[in-house]
Design a protein around this motif. Structure first.
Motif, PDB file in Angstrom:
ATOM      1  N   ASP A  43       0.829  -1.087   0.109  1.00  0.00           N
ATOM      2  CA  ASP A  43       0.063   0.086   0.060  1.00  0.00           C
ATOM      3  C   ASP A  43       0.753   1.144  -0.032  1.00  0.00           C
ATOM      4  OD1 ASP A  43      -1.673   2.038   0.450  1.00  0.00           O
ATOM      5  OD2 ASP A  43      -2.739   1.054   2.321  1.00  0.00           O
ATOM      6  N   THR A  44       0.742   2.053  -0.928  1.00  0.00           N
ATOM      7  CA  THR A  44       1.686   3.452  -1.207  1.00  0.00           C
ATOM      8  C   THR A  44       1.011   4.651  -0.937  1.00  0.00           C
ATOM      9  OG1 THR A  44       1.333   3.008  -3.621  1.00  0.00           O
ATOM     10  CG2 THR A  44       3.335   2.036  -2.712  1.00  0.00           C
ATOM     11  N   THR A  45      -0.126   4.279  -0.495  1.00  0.00           N
ATOM     12  CA  THR A  45      -0.911   5.799  -0.658  1.00  0.00           C
ATOM     13  C   THR A  45      -0.266   6.989   0.246  1.00  0.00           C
ATOM     14  OG1 THR A  45      -3.011   4.313  -0.195  1.00  0.00           O
ATOM     15  CG2 THR A  45      -3.087   6.668   0.582  1.00  0.00           C
ATOM     16  N   ALA A  46       0.259   6.545   1.209  1.00  0.00           N
ATOM     17  CA  ALA A  46       1.260   7.643   2.041  1.00  0.00           C
ATOM     18  C   ALA A  46       2.202   8.208   1.384  1.00  0.00           C
ATOM     19  CB  ALA A  46       1.387   6.991   3.436  1.00  0.00           C
ATOM     20  N   GLY A  48       3.013   8.036  -2.073  1.00  0.00           N
ATOM     21  CA  GLY A  48       2.799   8.193  -3.654  1.00  0.00           C
ATOM     22  C   GLY A  48       3.452   6.960  -4.505  1.00  0.00           C
ATOM     23  N   THR A  49       3.719   7.499  -5.820  1.00  0.00           N
ATOM     24  CA  THR A  49       4.366   6.417  -6.609  1.00  0.00           C
ATOM     25  C   THR A  49       5.538   6.215  -6.271  1.00  0.00           C
ATOM     26  OG1 THR A  49       3.050   7.488  -8.599  1.00  0.00           O
ATOM     27  CG2 THR A  49       4.919   6.117  -9.190  1.00  0.00           C
ATOM     28  N   SER A  95      -0.421  -7.685   5.802  1.00  0.00           N
ATOM     29  CA  SER A  95      -0.514  -6.548   5.148  1.00  0.00           C
ATOM     30  C   SER A  95       0.755  -6.011   5.069  1.00  0.00           C
ATOM     31  CB  SER A  95      -1.520  -5.534   5.989  1.00  0.00           C
ATOM     32  OG  SER A  95      -0.784  -4.995   7.264  1.00  0.00           O
ATOM     33  N   THR A  97       2.371  -1.802   4.416  1.00  0.00           N
ATOM     34  CA  THR A  97       2.068  -0.218   4.110  1.00  0.00           C
ATOM     35  C   THR A  97       3.509   0.459   4.123  1.00  0.00           C
ATOM     36  OG1 THR A  97       0.034  -0.741   5.275  1.00  0.00           O
ATOM     37  CG2 THR A  97       1.020   1.496   4.797  1.00  0.00           C
TER      38      THR A  97
END
Length: 438
Positions: A43-46, A48-49, A95, A97
């Motif tokens: 999960d790279t939401t925090a 970005g790319t 998970s 992250t």
């Protein structure tokens, strides 16, 4: 009175038993086991790319309760990611992250990664281009030092330099290796043959790192005859375990199923030749030497399907059941690979035969007694039965449970089918000779 046939049978069994005993002494049994992997998409939401994770190292428990923290380096852009993962009690990955991203002071083709300690708060990174081993601060990304590398590694092939890096849990040793053979050491891998690379040990004293021995390592051939992209089979990472055992991660890519095949091997350096000095420092071609031995612990696709480009691997936390976790990262720089995190359960094969003489006796107790109290970096020969890097009461308990062990359980394995066939052949031949003599 024993019949002639029974006597011949007893003699044959004795002969094969001795023969098998000799084989058992020469054969090397792996000390560790690697189970089937589990995986999760990062999960790279925090942050970005991100892309092209290549090396990973364990930082310790996360500030977030119940999670474990790792650092992964990208091989483009000079970025170090901080990742939190959740694991089940048996090591299944639940998970993964990305928590933060640290830009390093240099942007190089970084590959292997090794954490130092909370006080130093840094990582060493292996980079393919020079090739080199460099240390960077986790606080601000600044370079702290660059390790002097023996000149033979200047003969690297393009994009085939230092791909791996491992640091022993006690912080006294680091290991790296080139991905495929140096030009002076042999050919690159093919579908017909593997390639020979050099493992290099580095001595760590405080913050000083010095290149030490080198050992030849034979990488397996490409696993398919039809290849795509950049066909190869190379050494992509190394892992140092608590008892000093070294693991190797190999990666093979071919246009077959799976596209990416990874293999994990346990390495034995016992009979290997140190090739760091003359005449080997000029190249391995035409030289006589003993490579390291290796025993395959796992082989397959990291994603349990068609395979992804698993490039980095590190020793993670110890679980409540006494096992460990190997955590890996996938480089997504191709059409089939994603930002995947992979976890393997790792368990030790305990043994109280500390002097490796085929039995468990008072000499093994004395080895435990001499090593008792060593809290980190203990080898099996120090009395570390469960291979967790220390010598404690748990190891004595295991010695007590195994002593005195029957000879058949400590020195002789159950005969393989080939050995049983050999026994029957010998018995049959001896009886036939006996009958001819009559």
């Amino acid at each position: 009175m024993i019949s002639d046939s029974a006597l011949l049978l007893n003699r044959a069994i004795l002969f094969v038993t001795v023969l098998l005993s000799g084989w058992s002494a020469e054969c090397w049994a792996a000390h560790w086991n690697v189970g089937a992997p589990s995986n999760q998409l990062l999960d790279t939401t925090a942050v970005g790319t991100i892309g092209e994770m290549s090396g990973v190292t364990y930082l310790g428990p996360s500030p977030t309760a119940g999670l474990h923290r790792f650092a992964a380096v990208q091989n483009t852009g000079g970025v170090l990611l901080t990742i939190d993962v959740a694991l089940s009690p048996t090591g299944t990955l639940l998970s993964a992250t990305a928590v933060s991203a640290q830009t390093l002071s240099m942007s190089l083709d970084f590959e292997g990664t090794a954490y130092t300690n909370p006080t130093r708060n840094s990582v060493f990174l292996a980079e393919e281009g020079t090739p080199g081993i460099r240390e960077y601060s986790l606080a601000n990304g600044a370079q702290l030092q660059s390790v002097a590398i023996p000149s033979v590694f200047a003969n690297r092939r393009a994009n085939r330099g230092f791909e791996s890096l491992a640091r022993s849990p006690d912080g006294t040793t680091m290991w790296t290796a080139n991905e495929q053979a140096l030009t002076v050491d042999g050919d690159v891998s093919s579908a017909a043959a593997g390639t020979t690379v050099r493992l290099m040990r580095m001595e760590v004293a405080g913050n000083s790192v010095t290149a030490a021995e080198q050992y030849a390592y034979h990488v397996d051939k490409i696993h398919g005859t039809s290849t795509f992209g950049s066909p190869q089979s190379g050494l992509s990472d190394l892992v140092s375990l608590p008892d000093g055992t070294l693991l190797a991660l190999e990666r093979s890519v071919a246009f077959t199923s799976p596209l990416y095949l990874n293999r994990i091997y346990e390495i034995d350096l016992t009979a290997a030749t140190d090739v760091s000095a003359t005449p080997f420092d000029a190249g391995l071609i035409g030289q006589i030497f003993n490579p390291v031995s290796k025993e395959q612990l796992w082989s397959g696709a990291a994603d349990n399907t068609n395979g992804q480009n698993l490039e980095g691997l590190t020793l993670g936390p110890r679980l409540a059941n006494g096992d460990w976790v190997l955590l890996g990262v996938v480089d997504n720089g191709d059409p089939v690979s994603l930002n995947t995190i992979v976890a393997f359960p790792l368990s030790a094969n305990p043994s109280a035969d500390f002097d490796i003489d085929g039995d468990i006796d008072g000499q093994d107790f004395l080895a435990w007694q001499r090593g008792f109290g060593k809290s980190i970096g203990a080898a099996h020969s120090d009395g570390d039965a469960d291979r967790d890097g220390d010598v404690d009461i748990d190891d004595l308990t295991f010695w007590q449970s195994a002593y005195p062990a029957p000879l058949s359980a400590t020195t002789l394995a159950v005969p393989e089918p080939a050995a049983i066939s050999l026994l029957l052949f010998i018995v049959g031949s001896m009886i036939a000779v006996r009958r001819l003599g009559n």
